[in-house]
Design a protein around this motif. Structure first.
Motif, PDB file in Angstrom:
ATOM      1  N   ASP A   1       0.807  -1.228   0.000  1.00  0.00           N
ATOM      2  CA  ASP A   1       0.000   0.000   0.000  1.00  0.00           C
ATOM      3  C   ASP A   1       0.836   1.273   0.000  1.00  0.00           C
ATOM      4  O   ASP A   1       0.370   2.314  -0.444  1.00  0.00           O
ATOM      5  CB  ASP A   1      -0.921   0.017   1.228  1.00  0.00           C
ATOM      6  N   GLN A   2       2.064   1.208   0.479  1.00  0.00           N
ATOM      7  CA  GLN A   2       2.866   2.408   0.639  1.00  0.00           C
ATOM      8  C   GLN A   2       3.975   2.567  -0.399  1.00  0.00           C
ATOM      9  O   GLN A   2       4.494   3.660  -0.566  1.00  0.00           O
ATOM     10  CB  GLN A   2       3.497   2.423   2.041  1.00  0.00           C
ATOM     11  N   VAL A   3       4.366   1.485  -1.067  1.00  0.00           N
ATOM     12  CA  VAL A   3       5.515   1.534  -1.963  1.00  0.00           C
ATOM     13  C   VAL A   3       5.073   1.314  -3.412  1.00  0.00           C
ATOM     14  O   VAL A   3       4.368   0.357  -3.721  1.00  0.00           O
ATOM     15  CB  VAL A   3       6.574   0.482  -1.567  1.00  0.00           C
ATOM     16  N   VAL A   4       5.522   2.219  -4.276  1.00  0.00           N
ATOM     17  CA  VAL A   4       5.269   2.099  -5.710  1.00  0.00           C
ATOM     18  C   VAL A   4       6.592   1.747  -6.383  1.00  0.00           C
ATOM     19  O   VAL A   4       7.603   2.403  -6.157  1.00  0.00           O
ATOM     20  CB  VAL A   4       4.708   3.416  -6.298  1.00  0.00           C
ATOM     21  N   LYS A   5       6.569   0.707  -7.183  1.00  0.00           N
ATOM     22  CA  LYS A   5       7.769   0.278  -7.915  1.00  0.00           C
ATOM     23  C   LYS A   5       7.632   0.775  -9.346  1.00  0.00           C
ATOM     24  O   LYS A   5       6.642   0.501 -10.019  1.00  0.00           O
ATOM     25  CB  LYS A   5       7.877  -1.242  -7.879  1.00  0.00           C
ATOM     26  N   VAL A   6       8.629   1.510  -9.815  1.00  0.00           N
ATOM     27  CA  VAL A   6       8.595   2.069 -11.172  1.00  0.00           C
ATOM     28  C   VAL A   6       9.817   1.561 -11.929  1.00  0.00           C
ATOM     29  O   VAL A   6      10.949   1.740 -11.507  1.00  0.00           O
ATOM     30  CB  VAL A   6       8.593   3.615 -11.146  1.00  0.00           C
ATOM     31  N   LEU A   7       9.552   0.909 -13.060  1.00  0.00           N
ATOM     32  CA  LEU A   7      10.612   0.384 -13.921  1.00  0.00           C
ATOM     33  C   LEU A   7      10.710   1.284 -15.150  1.00  0.00           C
ATOM     34  O   LEU A   7       9.708   1.551 -15.813  1.00  0.00           O
ATOM     35  CB  LEU A   7      10.287  -1.047 -14.322  1.00  0.00           C
ATOM     36  N   LEU A   8      11.917   1.764 -15.447  1.00  0.00           N
ATOM     37  CA  LEU A   8      12.147   2.691 -16.557  1.00  0.00           C
ATOM     38  C   LEU A   8      13.043   2.039 -17.606  1.00  0.00           C
ATOM     39  O   LEU A   8      14.086   1.482 -17.267  1.00  0.00           O
ATOM     40  CB  LEU A   8      12.838   3.961 -16.056  1.00  0.00           C
ATOM     41  N   TYR A   9      12.615   2.098 -18.863  1.00  0.00           N
ATOM     42  CA  TYR A   9      13.430   1.655 -20.003  1.00  0.00           C
ATOM     43  C   TYR A   9      13.708   2.882 -20.856  1.00  0.00           C
ATOM     44  O   TYR A   9      12.791   3.471 -21.400  1.00  0.00           O
ATOM     45  CB  TYR A   9      12.694   0.635 -20.863  1.00  0.00           C
ATOM     46  N   ALA A  10      14.969   3.259 -20.986  1.00  0.00           N
ATOM     47  CA  ALA A  10      15.328   4.456 -21.757  1.00  0.00           C
ATOM     48  C   ALA A  10      16.081   4.057 -23.016  1.00  0.00           C
ATOM     49  O   ALA A  10      16.839   3.089 -23.024  1.00  0.00           O
ATOM     50  CB  ALA A  10      16.190   5.381 -20.922  1.00  0.00           C
ATOM     51  N   SER A  11      15.855   4.818 -24.080  1.00  0.00           N
ATOM     52  CA  SER A  11      16.622   4.624 -25.310  1.00  0.00           C
ATOM     53  C   SER A  11      16.855   5.985 -25.952  1.00  0.00           C
ATOM     54  O   SER A  11      16.013   6.868 -25.894  1.00  0.00           O
ATOM     55  CB  SER A  11      15.890   3.692 -26.280  1.00  0.00           C
ATOM     56  N   THR A  12      18.033   6.118 -26.558  1.00  0.00           N
ATOM     57  CA  THR A  12      18.385   7.372 -27.219  1.00  0.00           C
ATOM     58  C   THR A  12      18.029   7.285 -28.697  1.00  0.00           C
ATOM     59  O   THR A  12      17.604   6.240 -29.187  1.00  0.00           O
ATOM     60  CB  THR A  12      19.889   7.668 -27.080  1.00  0.00           C
ATOM     61  N   LYS A  13      18.241   8.372 -29.393  1.00  0.00           N
ATOM     62  CA  LYS A  13      17.998   8.401 -30.836  1.00  0.00           C
ATOM     63  C   LYS A  13      18.944   7.472 -31.585  1.00  0.00           C
ATOM     64  O   LYS A  13      18.628   6.981 -32.652  1.00  0.00           O
ATOM     65  CB  LYS A  13      18.166   9.827 -31.377  1.00  0.00           C
ATOM     66  N   ASP A  14      20.135   7.213 -31.012  1.00  0.00           N
ATOM     67  CA  ASP A  14      21.118   6.325 -31.641  1.00  0.00           C
ATOM     68  C   ASP A  14      20.986   4.877 -31.172  1.00  0.00           C
ATOM     69  O   ASP A  14      21.921   4.095 -31.315  1.00  0.00           O
ATOM     70  CB  ASP A  14      22.533   6.827 -31.370  1.00  0.00           C
ATOM     71  N   GLU A  15      19.835   4.544 -30.560  1.00  0.00           N
ATOM     72  CA  GLU A  15      19.495   3.176 -30.160  1.00  0.00           C
ATOM     73  C   GLU A  15      20.347   2.608 -29.030  1.00  0.00           C
ATOM     74  O   GLU A  15      20.509   1.399 -28.932  1.00  0.00           O
ATOM     75  CB  GLU A  15      19.527   2.221 -31.368  1.00  0.00           C
ATOM     76  N   ARG A  16      20.889   3.427 -28.170  1.00  0.00           N
ATOM     77  CA  ARG A  16      21.545   2.925 -26.951  1.00  0.00           C
ATOM     78  C   ARG A  16      20.469   2.810 -25.885  1.00  0.00           C
ATOM     79  O   ARG A  16      19.638   3.688 -25.738  1.00  0.00           O
ATOM     80  CB  ARG A  16      22.654   3.860 -26.511  1.00  0.00           C
ATOM     81  N   LYS A  17      20.482   1.726 -25.112  1.00  0.00           N
ATOM     82  CA  LYS A  17      19.404   1.456 -24.171  1.00  0.00           C
ATOM     83  C   LYS A  17      19.944   1.183 -22.767  1.00  0.00           C
ATOM     84  O   LYS A  17      21.066   0.727 -22.602  1.00  0.00           O
ATOM     85  CB  LYS A  17      18.604   0.245 -24.627  1.00  0.00           C
ATOM     86  N   THR A  18      19.088   1.467 -21.791  1.00  0.00           N
ATOM     87  CA  THR A  18      19.371   1.121 -20.401  1.00  0.00           C
ATOM     88  C   THR A  18      18.054   1.013 -19.654  1.00  0.00           C
ATOM     89  O   THR A  18      17.010   1.410 -20.164  1.00  0.00           O
ATOM     90  CB  THR A  18      20.286   2.162 -19.725  1.00  0.00           C
ATOM     91  N   GLN A  19      18.118   0.467 -18.450  1.00  0.00           N
ATOM     92  CA  GLN A  19      16.924   0.406 -17.635  1.00  0.00           C
ATOM     93  C   GLN A  19      17.272   0.667 -16.185  1.00  0.00           C
ATOM     94  O   GLN A  19      18.390   0.405 -15.743  1.00  0.00           O
ATOM     95  CB  GLN A  19      16.191  -0.923 -17.794  1.00  0.00           C
TER      96      GLN A  19
END
Length: 126
Positions: free
Chosen positions: A90-108
């Motif tokens: 009830d108190q904790v929200v888990k947020v998963l982020l996937y990022a990518s650049t215009k040159d297709e480099r990715k991370t999470q």
């Protein structure tokens, strides 16, 4: 012209070979440095995009106490971030982020946000 023994040609050939090898070494060094700086720039852009997205999502969590959308995409000038939000309790929200650049480099990245304390309690980068 009777004393031509050919002593100048080997000296000129050695000097030319030295300058040619030095020039090739410098070009190779420049190319490898250029690749390194491009890769470093991409990593910094990814880090900036992740931080912008987390800041925007944390601001929404502070205002609403929950995310209006459980999934979504945030667009930025140099890339985009896909996010998934879920509540582990009830108190904790888990947020998963996937990022990518215009040159297709990715991370999470993953962060846990405590609604009662209104702060990030855990941050994990992959």
């Amino acid at each position: 012209m009777d004393n031509e023994k050919g002593a100048i040609y080997p000296v000129v050939a050695m000097i030319a070979a030295f300058f040619l090898s030095f020039t090739l070494f410098t070009i190779e060094s420049y190319i490898s440095d250029k690749k390194f700086y491009k890769e470093t720039e991409e990593k910094l852009i990814l880090e900036q995009i992740i931080r912008l997205a987390s800041r925007d999502l944390i601001a929404e969590l502070e205002i609403n106490g929950h995310l209006a959308e459980k999934k979504g995409i945030l667009f930025y000038p140099k890339g985009e971030v896909y996010f998934e939000a879920s509540t582990s309790d009830d108190q904790v929200v888990k947020v998963l982020l996937y990022a990518s650049t215009k040159d297709e480099r990715k991370t999470q990245s993953l962060f846990h946000y405590d609604i009662s304390q209104k702060k990030v309690v855990k941050w994990v980068e992959k």
